[in-house]
Scaffold this active site. Structure first.
Site, short mmCIF file in Angstrom:
data_model
loop_
_atom_site.label_atom_id
_atom_site.label_comp_id
_atom_site.label_asym_id
_atom_site.label_seq_id
_atom_site.Cartn_x
_atom_site.Cartn_y
_atom_site.Cartn_z
N ASP A 157 8.89 -0.15 0.71
CA ASP A 157 8.17 0.68 -0.25
C ASP A 157 8.90 0.80 -1.58
O ASP A 157 10.12 0.62 -1.66
CB ASP A 157 8.00 2.10 0.31
N HIS A 165 0.62 1.21 -3.24
CA HIS A 165 1.41 2.43 -2.99
C HIS A 165 1.19 3.45 -4.11
O HIS A 165 2.09 4.23 -4.41
CB HIS A 165 2.89 2.05 -2.86
N HIS A 177 3.16 7.25 -7.57
CA HIS A 177 3.83 7.78 -6.38
C HIS A 177 3.75 9.30 -6.27
O HIS A 177 4.74 9.97 -6.00
CB HIS A 177 5.30 7.34 -6.37
N HIS A 235 13.00 0.60 2.20
CA HIS A 235 12.72 0.68 0.77
C HIS A 235 13.47 -0.40 -0.01
O HIS A 235 14.68 -0.55 0.17
CB HIS A 235 13.12 2.06 0.23
#
Length: 238
Positions: A49, A100, A104, A194
């Site tokens: 991510d 995503h 965010h 990540h």
């Protein structure tokens, strides 16, 4: 008095459970999401991510290529706009790329209009960068509510969560990341790691890269196969 007290306790419990389900990666109260295959399946899907991130996304590609592994990347739209060249490198290497959001946000606090805007803006950024890409969506922080998942579905997006996490967002040592992942792996897992950081471009993910290298070798030696989420969704185990 007692019935009212019991009712209040019950309501508090329901509210607590509802709050937990809005953030729990494997929770299904608010709509069906994909969190992996049945336990014991000899597949693992690595997901990353908060990229694209300079320089660690490109360094991660080198680690994955070393092991001939494909992964799934959930990218933030504003970073995609900044570094479309990195996004193209990820796509060219055969990895799967998903949505995503653009900035965010924690979507459980966003309006329907803003949620739709976040998803559409990220999709547009990815399309401009690489053209066709997956219809996968992962909510930031895992936060979602029924409206979040409904909006994703109306946009043709499939929500992908996870059932294993390396807790690597604060960049702990690689050995700690590996230990936390290995404690949870049972097979059929979608692993959250990540390659970037949502606060700013340039987050240090060197420890995640080291952990990735070690985890792939460890589980390949145990007979596991590393696949993308796209490949995992085609499993006869579903």
């Amino acid at each position: 008095m007692l019935p009212a007290l019991i009712g209040g306790i019950a309501a508090t419990g329901i509210a607590t459970a509802a709050g937990y389900q809005s953030m729990a990666p494997t929770g299904q109260w608010y709509g069906r999401t994909f969190t992996g295959l049945p336990r014991g399946t000899k597949q693992i899907a690595l997901t990353y991510d908060d990229g694209p991130n300079d320089p660690h996304t490109l360094k991660l590609l080198d680690v994955l290529a070393k092991h001939d592994v494909r992964a799934t990347f959930f990218m933030i739209g504003r970073y995609v706009r900044q570094r479309a060249d990195i996004v193209r490198e990820v796509a060219s290497a055969g990895h799967v790329i998903g949505n995503h959001t653009f900035t965010h946000p924690l979507l459980i606090f966003e309006s329907a209009i803003q949620t739709r805007s976040e998803l559409e803006a990220c999709r547009a950024a990815l399309t401009d960068a690489i053209g066709e890409h997956s219809n996968f969506f992962r909510p930031p922080f895992g936060g979602r509510r029924p409206a979040t998942l409904h909006i994703a579905r109306t946009l043709g997006l499939q929500t992908i969560m996870w059932n294993v996490t390396g807790y690597d967002w604060n960049a702990p040592p690689a050995a700690e990341i590996e230990k936390k992942v290995s404690r949870q792996i049972r097979g059929g897992d979608v692993v959250l790691l990540h390659d970037g950081g949502h606060k700013a471009m340039g987050a240090d993910r060197s420890q995640t890269l080291l952990a990735t290298d070690s985890l792939i070798q460890r589980y390949k030696d145990q007979g596991f196969e590393f696949v993308t989420v796209t490949e995992m969704l085609k499993s006869p185990q579903l």
